[in-house]
Design a protein around this motif. Sequence first.
Motif, PDB file in Angstrom:
ATOM      1  N   TYR A 103       0.844  -1.194   0.000  1.00 24.30           N
ATOM      2  CA  TYR A 103       0.000   0.000   0.000  1.00 24.30           C
ATOM      3  C   TYR A 103       0.883   1.249   0.000  1.00 24.30           C
ATOM      4  O   TYR A 103       1.654   1.469   0.923  1.00 24.30           O
ATOM      5  CB  TYR A 103      -0.901  -0.036   1.243  1.00 24.30           C
ATOM      6  N   VAL A 104       0.780   2.025  -1.064  1.00 26.30           N
ATOM      7  CA  VAL A 104       1.491   3.308  -1.123  1.00 26.30           C
ATOM      8  C   VAL A 104       0.421   4.371  -0.953  1.00 26.30           C
ATOM      9  O   VAL A 104      -0.446   4.517  -1.802  1.00 26.30           O
ATOM     10  CB  VAL A 104       2.198   3.506  -2.475  1.00 26.30           C
ATOM     11  N   ILE A 105       0.455   5.084   0.176  1.00 23.99           N
ATOM     12  CA  ILE A 105      -0.646   5.999   0.438  1.00 23.99           C
ATOM     13  C   ILE A 105      -0.315   7.407  -0.029  1.00 23.99           C
ATOM     14  O   ILE A 105       0.834   7.775  -0.222  1.00 23.99           O
ATOM     15  CB  ILE A 105      -1.075   5.991   1.924  1.00 23.99           C
ATOM     16  N   GLN A 106      -1.398   8.155  -0.214  1.00 27.97           N
ATOM     17  CA  GLN A 106      -1.292   9.549  -0.628  1.00 27.97           C
ATOM     18  C   GLN A 106      -0.393  10.294   0.367  1.00 27.97           C
ATOM     19  O   GLN A 106      -0.479  10.057   1.560  1.00 27.97           O
ATOM     20  CB  GLN A 106      -2.696  10.150  -0.586  1.00 27.97           C
ATOM     21  N   ASN A 107       0.453  11.180  -0.099  1.00 26.70           N
ATOM     22  CA  ASN A 107       1.374  11.932   0.764  1.00 26.70           C
ATOM     23  C   ASN A 107       2.293  11.026   1.581  1.00 26.70           C
ATOM     24  O   ASN A 107       2.764  11.398   2.646  1.00 26.70           O
ATOM     25  CB  ASN A 107       0.610  12.854   1.710  1.00 26.70           C
ATOM     26  N   VAL A 108       2.502   9.822   1.090  1.00 26.13           N
ATOM     27  CA  VAL A 108       3.472   8.853   1.622  1.00 26.13           C
ATOM     28  C   VAL A 108       3.131   8.296   3.003  1.00 26.13           C
ATOM     29  O   VAL A 108       3.119   7.088   3.200  1.00 26.13           O
ATOM     30  CB  VAL A 108       4.913   9.416   1.629  1.00 26.13           C
TER      31      VAL A 108
ATOM     32  N   SER B 127      14.382  14.273   1.328  1.00 24.14           N
ATOM     33  CA  SER B 127      13.714  15.154   0.381  1.00 24.14           C
ATOM     34  C   SER B 127      12.382  14.513  -0.012  1.00 24.14           C
ATOM     35  O   SER B 127      12.136  13.340   0.271  1.00 24.14           O
ATOM     36  CB  SER B 127      14.580  15.340  -0.852  1.00 24.14           C
ATOM     37  N   GLY B 128      11.524  15.293  -0.662  1.00 20.25           N
ATOM     38  CA  GLY B 128      10.221  14.778  -1.066  1.00 20.25           C
ATOM     39  C   GLY B 128      10.325  13.524  -1.925  1.00 20.25           C
ATOM     40  O   GLY B 128       9.595  12.559  -1.724  1.00 20.25           O
ATOM     41  N   GLY B 129      11.262  13.548  -2.870  1.00 23.95           N
ATOM     42  CA  GLY B 129      11.417  12.400  -3.764  1.00 23.95           C
ATOM     43  C   GLY B 129      11.918  11.172  -3.027  1.00 23.95           C
ATOM     44  O   GLY B 129      11.467  10.054  -3.289  1.00 23.95           O
TER      45      GLY B 129
ATOM     46  N   GLY C  26       8.379   5.273   0.551  1.00 25.61           N
ATOM     47  CA  GLY C  26       6.989   4.821   0.577  1.00 25.61           C
ATOM     48  C   GLY C  26       6.786   3.611  -0.323  1.00 25.61           C
ATOM     49  O   GLY C  26       6.109   2.643   0.047  1.00 25.61           O
ATOM     50  N   VAL C  27       7.386   3.647  -1.505  1.00 23.15           N
ATOM     51  CA  VAL C  27       7.279   2.516  -2.434  1.00 23.15           C
ATOM     52  C   VAL C  27       8.035   1.311  -1.864  1.00 23.15           C
ATOM     53  O   VAL C  27       7.543   0.172  -1.893  1.00 23.15           O
ATOM     54  CB  VAL C  27       7.821   2.895  -3.833  1.00 23.15           C
ATOM     55  N   ALA C  28       9.223   1.574  -1.301  1.00 25.14           N
ATOM     56  CA  ALA C  28      10.019   0.484  -0.719  1.00 25.14           C
ATOM     57  C   ALA C  28       9.247  -0.198   0.410  1.00 25.14           C
ATOM     58  O   ALA C  28       9.246  -1.428   0.528  1.00 25.14           O
ATOM     59  CB  ALA C  28      11.350   1.020  -0.189  1.00 25.14           C
ATOM     60  N   ARG C  29       8.570   0.610   1.229  1.00 24.14           N
ATOM     61  CA  ARG C  29       7.805   0.042   2.344  1.00 24.14           C
ATOM     62  C   ARG C  29       6.686  -0.860   1.823  1.00 24.14           C
ATOM     63  O   ARG C  29       6.403  -1.916   2.385  1.00 24.14           O
ATOM     64  CB  ARG C  29       7.229   1.173   3.206  1.00 24.14           C
TER      65      ARG C  29
ATOM     66  N   VAL D  49       5.363  15.463  -5.232  1.00 23.60           N
ATOM     67  CA  VAL D  49       6.656  15.946  -5.730  1.00 23.60           C
ATOM     68  C   VAL D  49       6.481  16.795  -6.988  1.00 23.60           C
ATOM     69  O   VAL D  49       5.444  16.758  -7.639  1.00 23.60           O
ATOM     70  CB  VAL D  49       7.627  14.782  -6.041  1.00 23.60           C
ATOM     71  N   ASP D  50       7.514  17.548  -7.322  1.00 23.68           N
ATOM     72  CA  ASP D  50       7.425  18.445  -8.472  1.00 23.68           C
ATOM     73  C   ASP D  50       7.382  17.650  -9.782  1.00 23.68           C
ATOM     74  O   ASP D  50       7.787  16.491  -9.826  1.00 23.68           O
ATOM     75  CB  ASP D  50       8.597  19.431  -8.460  1.00 23.68           C
ATOM     76  N   PRO D  51       6.878  18.260 -10.859  1.00 21.82           N
ATOM     77  CA  PRO D  51       6.633  17.532 -12.113  1.00 21.82           C
ATOM     78  C   PRO D  51       7.858  16.830 -12.701  1.00 21.82           C
ATOM     79  O   PRO D  51       7.742  15.706 -13.199  1.00 21.82           O
ATOM     80  CB  PRO D  51       6.148  18.623 -13.064  1.00 21.82           C
ATOM     81  N   VAL D  52       9.028  17.458 -12.615  1.00 25.77           N
ATOM     82  CA  VAL D  52      10.226  16.858 -13.198  1.00 25.77           C
ATOM     83  C   VAL D  52      10.555  15.553 -12.478  1.00 25.77           C
ATOM     84  O   VAL D  52      10.746  14.499 -13.087  1.00 25.77           O
ATOM     85  CB  VAL D  52      11.432  17.829 -13.119  1.00 25.77           C
ATOM     86  N   LEU D  53      10.563  15.655 -11.149  1.00 23.95           N
ATOM     87  CA  LEU D  53      10.869  14.493 -10.328  1.00 23.95           C
ATOM     88  C   LEU D  53       9.787  13.429 -10.499  1.00 23.95           C
ATOM     89  O   LEU D  53      10.067  12.233 -10.556  1.00 23.95           O
ATOM     90  CB  LEU D  53      10.946  14.934  -8.867  1.00 23.95           C
ATOM     91  N   ARG D  54       8.528  13.879 -10.642  1.00 25.93           N
ATOM     92  CA  ARG D  54       7.422  12.954 -10.812  1.00 25.93           C
ATOM     93  C   ARG D  54       7.653  12.096 -12.057  1.00 25.93           C
ATOM     94  O   ARG D  54       7.510  10.886 -12.017  1.00 25.93           O
ATOM     95  CB  ARG D  54       6.104  13.728 -10.940  1.00 25.93           C
ATOM     96  N   GLY D  55       8.065  12.755 -13.145  1.00 23.45           N
ATOM     97  CA  GLY D  55       8.333  12.030 -14.383  1.00 23.45           C
ATOM     98  C   GLY D  55       9.379  10.959 -14.181  1.00 23.45           C
ATOM     99  O   GLY D  55       9.229   9.827 -14.644  1.00 23.45           O
ATOM    100  N   ARG D  56      10.452  11.315 -13.461  1.00 25.71           N
ATOM    101  CA  ARG D  56      11.533  10.355 -13.262  1.00 25.71           C
ATOM    102  C   ARG D  56      11.091   9.192 -12.379  1.00 25.71           C
ATOM    103  O   ARG D  56      11.382   8.034 -12.653  1.00 25.71           O
ATOM    104  CB  ARG D  56      12.733  11.066 -12.628  1.00 25.71           C
TER     105      ARG D  56
END
Lengths: 215, 316
Positions: free
Chosen positions: B81-86, B139-141, B147-150, B168-175
């Motif tokens: 489970y990856v929740i909103q806002n981690v 950092s946010g990223g 969160g994903v690892a958990r 996270v910001d759009p650039v980081l989101r893409g990555r």
Amino acid sequence: MGALAEGLSWLRANPGIFLGALGEHLLLSLTGLAIGIALALPLGLLVARRARLAEAAIAAAGLLRTLPSLAVLAALLPLLGVGFTPSVVALALVALPPVLVNAVIGLRGVDSQALEAATGLGMTARQRLLRVELPLAAPLIFAGLRIAAVQVVSGAALATFIGGGGLGDLVTQGMALLETGRLLVGGIAIAALALGMEYGFGRLERASARWSGTA
Amino acid sequence: MIELCDLSKHWPGAPAPAVAGLTLTVPEGTSCALIGPSGCGKTTTLRMVNRLVAPSGGSIRIGGQDALRADPVTLRRGIGYVIQNVGLFPHRDVAANIATVPRLLGWDRARIAARVEAVLALVGLDPARFAHRLPRQLSGGERQRVGVARALAADPPVLLMDEPFGAVDPVLRGRLQEEVLRLLKQLRKTVLIVTHDVEEAIRLGDAVAILRAGRLVQHAAPAELLAHPADGFVAGFLGQDRALKRLALFTIAEAPRRAEPVPGEPLAATATLHQALAEMLARGTRAVPVVGGGSLALDDLPGFAAPSPGTEARSP
């Protein structure tokens, strides 16, 4: 300086009386505090997750807090008589509001995302309480304990008025006998105990903040 | 595999159901993006799958098992489970956060420690540097990665992700999307993702399910969805530029290669047709050279951007 010297000489002449009063005072305070905490913490846990009950509990605690300790003692006199028991009951009532209010606010302030994660990842209600809610609420809960401890130790000085004993006895006796030394030893000891509680529980509070990662 | 059948949720006192008669299957090893305007019931649907919300009707099967009959606590431990806002535990370090489910499952210390290292590496964080940091020191990223690892820690076959990259910001989101996409494919997880971002849905979902007012409006592969929106609502939701978005689903390698040479810097065959079109516009040419010889022509793109019915371009 003269008064201080009088205090010291009284203390030197009557160590037994002082230690007896101190022992009584601590016994009164710690028993009252323990009962207050034993009532307020479970109550706080019980109401914290129910918005309406939580509000009601905080309002009731606020009401209780505005009652002067001396008035509570006086009111208990016809109900419970004089001595140790009514004093302890009164002190438990003094300890209850700050512990309850801080527990409720602390538990309600726990990050809702962390709670969602705890449940979503498969913690039982009990695991969530022990591993997430209590650690995160700990700094506020300990702050409540500190406030309660200081108020109880100070309030116990009034137990003398209903025959509860303690360091308050030295103060009232000192006044009655116009014995400045006795009066002063009692007063200073009460103040020192209150400061000691503030310091000791303050340390616990800071340690809990480090433990909960919020410091 | 996740199978939702005639699933519904009525909140007491609400005039309309939050979710109504939703039937949806996410095949084993694939991902499905739930998308729609806010209030469409997508998050409620996700939260019904791990029983954070009790359905009013219908059934949920996960890996063939009736999820509504299972013990909710046991069920949740088997679902990533990856929740909103981690929602990391602020008082626990990264390693302890990741170890949450393995600990609940009673794994021994050595196994947990090894697994924490493995999943940290999997999400691209150096275990030596990050294991003992507190969430607020990230950092946010980095938080999103943790969160994903958990969620992956106990290696669950099924993953639920609620706006996984919202914070996270759009650039980081893409990555992050890129990396998670690769990871999910590699691990062959069955994934249900909630998002409000069309780009994210078509990027991460093998299939996209569009919800409106608690009902499923269209459920299709991204290429199919972008080529043939079921109705005006879907078309409007996908946006005016859905043909352009569709180009991003295909790589140059999938398009016809023309023999005639074109001058200029060649593009990699792994670049998307969307990127190729952007290059043509930037260079003011009607074709771009491709690494390894030959070229890609503008005239070959419309078939990928918006295929006419019957002449369907190959889906990815």
